[in-house]
Design an enzyme around this catalytic site. Structure first.
Site, PDB file in Angstrom:
ATOM      1  N   GLY A 127      25.810 -17.363  14.914  1.00  0.00           N
ATOM      2  CA  GLY A 127      26.733 -16.570  14.114  1.00  0.00           C
ATOM      3  C   GLY A 127      28.100 -17.207  14.021  1.00  0.00           C
ATOM      4  O   GLY A 127      28.473 -18.058  14.828  1.00  0.00           O
ATOM      5  N   LYS A 174      29.862 -20.003  22.898  1.00  0.00           N
ATOM      6  CA  LYS A 174      30.950 -19.704  21.975  1.00  0.00           C
ATOM      7  C   LYS A 174      31.801 -20.954  21.832  1.00  0.00           C
ATOM      8  O   LYS A 174      32.477 -21.371  22.776  1.00  0.00           O
ATOM      9  CB  LYS A 174      31.787 -18.533  22.493  1.00  0.00           C
ATOM     10  N   ASP A 214      38.458  -3.180  22.202  1.00  0.00           N
ATOM     11  CA  ASP A 214      37.790  -3.482  20.932  1.00  0.00           C
ATOM     12  C   ASP A 214      36.311  -3.101  21.008  1.00  0.00           C
ATOM     13  O   ASP A 214      35.442  -3.855  20.561  1.00  0.00           O
ATOM     14  CB  ASP A 214      37.939  -4.958  20.587  1.00  0.00           C
TER      15      ASP A 214
END
Length: 430
Positions: free
Chosen positions: A138, A158, A252
């Site tokens: 992604g 990441k 978040d």
């Protein structure tokens, strides 16, 4: 190549050499906070000298023969390079802003123990040698997430380009995210295994989940059953209760930041990029439109309860497949989010139990003082009804039958809570 975090480290240590003078810590204080302690060799005066070293979460200490700390080196987020094995000696080099130091041992087990512990402190080089790319997972605003194969397992990595880390504030933000993730260990929270640096990027190596984020699931399949919602919310609240106990606020919580593992239906809370260590009176405005707690948007002081509001919005969304704040633009959504006038129409909530509606209303309460904490929410009877968590009534007096004392039964462990003890694999989607 030096660590991209070196400027931050220099501000913390201020030393112009690798080793520096000691602060006032005693050996007992250092040992109490140690990650590892053993003998290693350093090369000096054309020979290997054996010394005792202690590693903590930010420094390495040299302990002299009198068991007294002699010197220390600040190595938090310092660059670590594994050296080639020569003459049965295993070694690594640590470089901070002041210089570098090489450490050696003939014992491979001790060497591996040090590398394992240093993954919790340093930034490693040699990413390409240890991992092979499988596929892209992604793309986020500041990072790309890949699936990599490494050391017999698959990991979600990441990848943050150094072009996105050009400013000191961005580097500090990433360093803070790493610090938060390294401080956490829970089956429903993304686990950070290590941090690597290459010439082009910084790579966060995390557990991989063979699933998707919950937003994608809701978009594809619509609202979930109340039974599934109970299991989902139970895990989410366990994760929030844990991070709040560690003095961390996520800030978040949203469907996109919650992954589901299709193999065992476990969930993982991810993306701690906006997380902060809990302090008195947070005022920074941050979060995602439609999920952010109203007290943040109103510029008020806030605490851990902001995560519970977001969890309430998540609960609303998975049970109804819609957001309580509808709008044609982000500004319109944020205005409704700030006013926080949430309705529970019969059309969407008619099939949800009264207890489910009650918990959702409590979580999205406009007043944080009336909003439950994660620990309080976990005790809500909604979970008992679906997860077979028994209620127990404590008796004030012991009951006597034929001279035998019968004490109240010990609580039986919920079948679902047993699954919470399993360390589920999780991943990351930025």
């Amino acid at each position: 190549m030096k660590s991209i975090f070196s400027e931050i480290s220099l501000n913390c240590s201020g030393s112009e050499t690798f080793w520096e003078g000691l602060s006032r810590e005693t050996f007992s204080q250092i040992k109490k906070n140690s990650l590892l302690s053993s003998y290693l060799c350093i090369y000096a005066s054309e020979k290997y000298i054996r010394k005792k070293f202690v590693l903590t979460s930010d420094s390495i200490y040299y302990i002299n023969f009198q068991n007294i700390p002699f010197s220390q080196a600040y190595i938090k987020l310092a660059l670590l390079e594994v050296l080639e094995t020569t003459k049965n000696r295993y070694g690594f080099r640590i470089s901070n802003e002041g210089g570098s130091q090489e450490f050696f041992t003939r014992d491979q087990e001790i060497f591996q123990s040090w590398l394992s512990a240093l993954h919790k402190v340093c930034v490693f080089s040699g990413f390409e040698e240890n991992f092979s790319l499988v596929k892209e997972l992604g793309i986020g605003n500041t990072a790309i997430v890949y699936l990599y194969q490494g050391q017999g397992s698959q990991y979600a990595v990441k990848n943050i380009s150094k072009q996105n880390l050009a400013s000191l504030s961005n580097i500090e933000r990433l360093a803070h995210e790493i610090e938060v993730l390294r401080s956490l260990s829970h089956p429903n929270i993304t686990k950070l295994h290590s941090v690597y640096q290459t010439e082009e990027s910084v790579n966060l190596v995390l557990d991989y989940a063979s699933g998707s984020d919950y937003y994608e699931k809701i978009m594809n399949l619509g609202a979930v059953s109340e039974t599934e919602a109970v299991k989902f919310m139970y895990q989410l609240l366990l994760a929030l209760d844990y991070i709040h106990s560690q003095k961390v606020i996520h800030r978040d919580v949203k469907l996109e930041n919650i992954l589901v593992n299709h193999e065992n239906s476990s969930i993982s809370l991810t993306d701690f990029g906006l997380a902060c260590f809990k302090q008195v009176g947070c005022i920074e405005r941050c979060g995602s439109p439609g999920y952010v707690a109203p007290e943040i948007l109103r510029g008020l002081n806030y605490g851990c309860k902001v995560d519970l509001f977001s969890a309430g919005i998540v609960m609303y969304s998975i049970l109804t497949s819609r957001s309580p704040f509808q709008g044609g633009s982000s500004d319109e959504v944020l205005l409704k989010n700030k006013n926080c006038q949430i309705k529970f129409p019969e059309k969407y909530w008619g099939k949800v139990s009264k207890l489910g509606v009650d918990l959702a209303k409590r979580l999205v309460c406009d007043d944080p003082r009336k909003r439950p904490s994660a620990k309080e929410a976990l005790r809500h009877p909604w979970f008992s009804g679906f997860l077979a968590i028994p209620h127990y009534v404590r008796t004030k007096k012991r009951q006597k039958v034929k001279s035998k004392t019968i004490l109240p039964r010990k609580p039986l462990e919920s079948p679902f809570s047993k699954t919470m003890k399993l360390v589920f694999k999780c991943g990351l989607v930025d």
